[in-house]
Motif scaffolding. Structure first.
Motif, PDB file in Angstrom:
ATOM      1  N   THR A   1       0.836  -1.203   0.000  1.00 46.36           N
ATOM      2  CA  THR A   1       0.000   0.000   0.000  1.00 46.36           C
ATOM      3  C   THR A   1       0.869   1.251   0.000  1.00 46.36           C
ATOM      4  OG1 THR A   1      -1.673  -1.235   1.272  1.00 46.36           O
ATOM      5  CG2 THR A   1      -1.929   1.161   1.146  1.00 46.36           C
TER       6      THR A   1
ATOM      7  N   ILE B   1      -6.906  -4.720   2.297  1.00 50.48           N
ATOM      8  CA  ILE B   1      -8.165  -5.445   2.440  1.00 50.48           C
ATOM      9  C   ILE B   1      -7.949  -6.548   3.466  1.00 50.48           C
ATOM     10  CG2 ILE B   1      -9.890  -6.844   1.274  1.00 50.48           C
ATOM     11  CD1 ILE B   1      -8.937  -5.519  -1.364  1.00 50.48           C
TER      12      ILE B   1
ATOM     13  N   THR C   1     -12.903  -6.608   3.300  1.00 53.31           N
ATOM     14  CA  THR C   1     -13.281  -5.203   3.448  1.00 53.31           C
ATOM     15  C   THR C   1     -12.087  -4.393   3.933  1.00 53.31           C
ATOM     16  OG1 THR C   1     -14.999  -3.710   4.281  1.00 53.31           O
ATOM     17  CG2 THR C   1     -14.169  -5.388   5.816  1.00 53.31           C
ATOM     18  N   ILE C   2     -12.292  -3.137   4.157  1.00 57.88           N
ATOM     19  CA  ILE C   2     -11.217  -2.243   4.579  1.00 57.88           C
ATOM     20  C   ILE C   2     -10.749  -2.605   5.992  1.00 57.88           C
ATOM     21  CG2 ILE C   2     -12.836  -0.515   5.457  1.00 57.88           C
ATOM     22  CD1 ILE C   2     -10.927   1.642   4.430  1.00 57.88           C
TER      23      ILE C   2
ATOM     24  N   THR D   1      -6.751  -0.049  -3.266  1.00 55.12           N
ATOM     25  CA  THR D   1      -6.972  -1.143  -2.322  1.00 55.12           C
ATOM     26  C   THR D   1      -5.971  -2.252  -2.625  1.00 55.12           C
ATOM     27  OG1 THR D   1      -8.712  -2.091  -3.729  1.00 55.12           O
ATOM     28  CG2 THR D   1      -9.416  -0.659  -1.919  1.00 55.12           C
TER      29      THR D   1
ATOM     30  N   ASN E   1     -14.186  -7.227  -4.123  1.00 55.23           N
ATOM     31  CA  ASN E   1     -13.511  -6.169  -3.394  1.00 55.23           C
ATOM     32  C   ASN E   1     -14.525  -5.232  -2.728  1.00 55.23           C
ATOM     33  OD1 ASN E   1     -11.982  -4.021  -2.512  1.00 55.23           O
ATOM     34  ND2 ASN E   1     -10.714  -3.903  -4.332  1.00 55.23           N
TER      35      ASN E   1
ATOM     36  N   ALA F   1     -13.930  -3.577  -0.055  1.00 52.64           N
ATOM     37  CA  ALA F   1     -13.196  -2.432   0.496  1.00 52.64           C
ATOM     38  C   ALA F   1     -13.356  -1.212  -0.407  1.00 52.64           C
ATOM     39  CB  ALA F   1     -11.719  -2.780   0.668  1.00 52.64           C
ATOM     40  N   GLU F   2     -13.174  -1.407  -1.688  1.00 47.52           N
ATOM     41  CA  GLU F   2     -13.334  -0.299  -2.640  1.00 47.52           C
ATOM     42  C   GLU F   2     -14.753   0.261  -2.578  1.00 47.52           C
ATOM     43  OE1 GLU F   2     -13.593  -0.100  -7.375  1.00 47.52           O
ATOM     44  OE2 GLU F   2     -11.691  -0.898  -6.626  1.00 47.52           O
TER      45      GLU F   2
ATOM     46  N   THR G   1      -9.437   4.149  -9.711  1.00 53.46           N
ATOM     47  CA  THR G   1      -9.251   3.172  -8.649  1.00 53.46           C
ATOM     48  C   THR G   1      -8.159   2.204  -9.094  1.00 53.46           C
ATOM     49  OG1 THR G   1     -10.958   1.715  -9.534  1.00 53.46           O
ATOM     50  CG2 THR G   1     -11.654   3.303  -7.866  1.00 53.46           C
TER      51      THR G   1
ATOM     52  N   ARG H   1      -6.547  -1.577  -7.910  1.00 54.21           N
ATOM     53  CA  ARG H   1      -6.568  -2.767  -7.069  1.00 54.21           C
ATOM     54  C   ARG H   1      -5.249  -3.495  -7.263  1.00 54.21           C
ATOM     55  NH1 ARG H   1     -12.412  -5.570  -8.192  1.00 54.21           N
ATOM     56  NH2 ARG H   1     -13.684  -3.747  -7.709  1.00 54.21           N
TER      57      ARG H   1
END
Length: 169
Positions: free
Chosen positions: A25, A90, A94-95, A126, A133, A135-136, A154, A156
């Motif tokens: 990240t 993730i 999820t986040i 993410t 996904n 989280a996004e 975005t 990924r």
């Protein structure tokens, strides 16, 4: 100024060979910031104290969260930024909790028809292996509820799960 917010709790560390190992990240978020060609600021939430919304409603009169932690400083940077790039790992589809707590606190900005993030350009990163996904989708929903612009883009990426790093699992 473009503000990059890294929600990962993982801090860069030196491995046994003395090489600085950063998280996926962090690496990707910093790369995105550099590639904008604009002035940037990078904030890593790892090591900061950020609590989730307490539901106390003390923010209702002035849109200022009264919880005392590191969120307010970053909130001010968000308000001053021309655009925001938000990156999060993730966990379980999820986040992660730190990113969730951070975004949850933007609820304090939504009272009395004041939405200071309205129209703010943004991008979402993410990192993880889980599909689909969510989280996004979660980050987009928080941005949308703050009337921010639709994401410019975005990204990924597949990251390295902690169990592969520690050797167990």
């Amino acid at each position: 100024m473009i503000l990059g917010i890294n929600a990962s709790g993982r801090r860069a560390v030196r491995n046994d060979q003395g090489i600085l190992v950063k998280g996926v990240t962090e690496d990707l978020l910093k790369h995105i910031l550099i590639e904008t060609g604009e002035p940037t600021e990078y904030v890593h939430l790892g090591g900061k104290t950020i609590k989730g919304c307490q539901g106390c409603l003390r923010c209702a009169s002035d849109n200022i969260c009264k919880v005392k932690d590191d969120w307010a400083e970053i909130r001010d940077k968000m308000l001053q930024a021309d655009a925001i790039v938000f990156g999060a790992p993730i966990y379980y589809g999820t986040i992660n909790a730190l990113g969730h707590a951070f975004l949850e606190r933007t609820f304090s900005l939504r009272h009395q028809a004041r939405f200071p993030l309205t129209g703010k350009p943004n991008a979402i990163l993410t990192v993880g292996r889980e599909e689909p996904n969510h989280a996004e989708d979660y980050i987009k929903s928080i941005f949308r509820s703050n009337y921010m612009a639709s994401p410019i883009g975005t990204l990924r990426a597949k990251g390295i799960a902690q169990c592969y790093t520690c050797g167990y699992g």
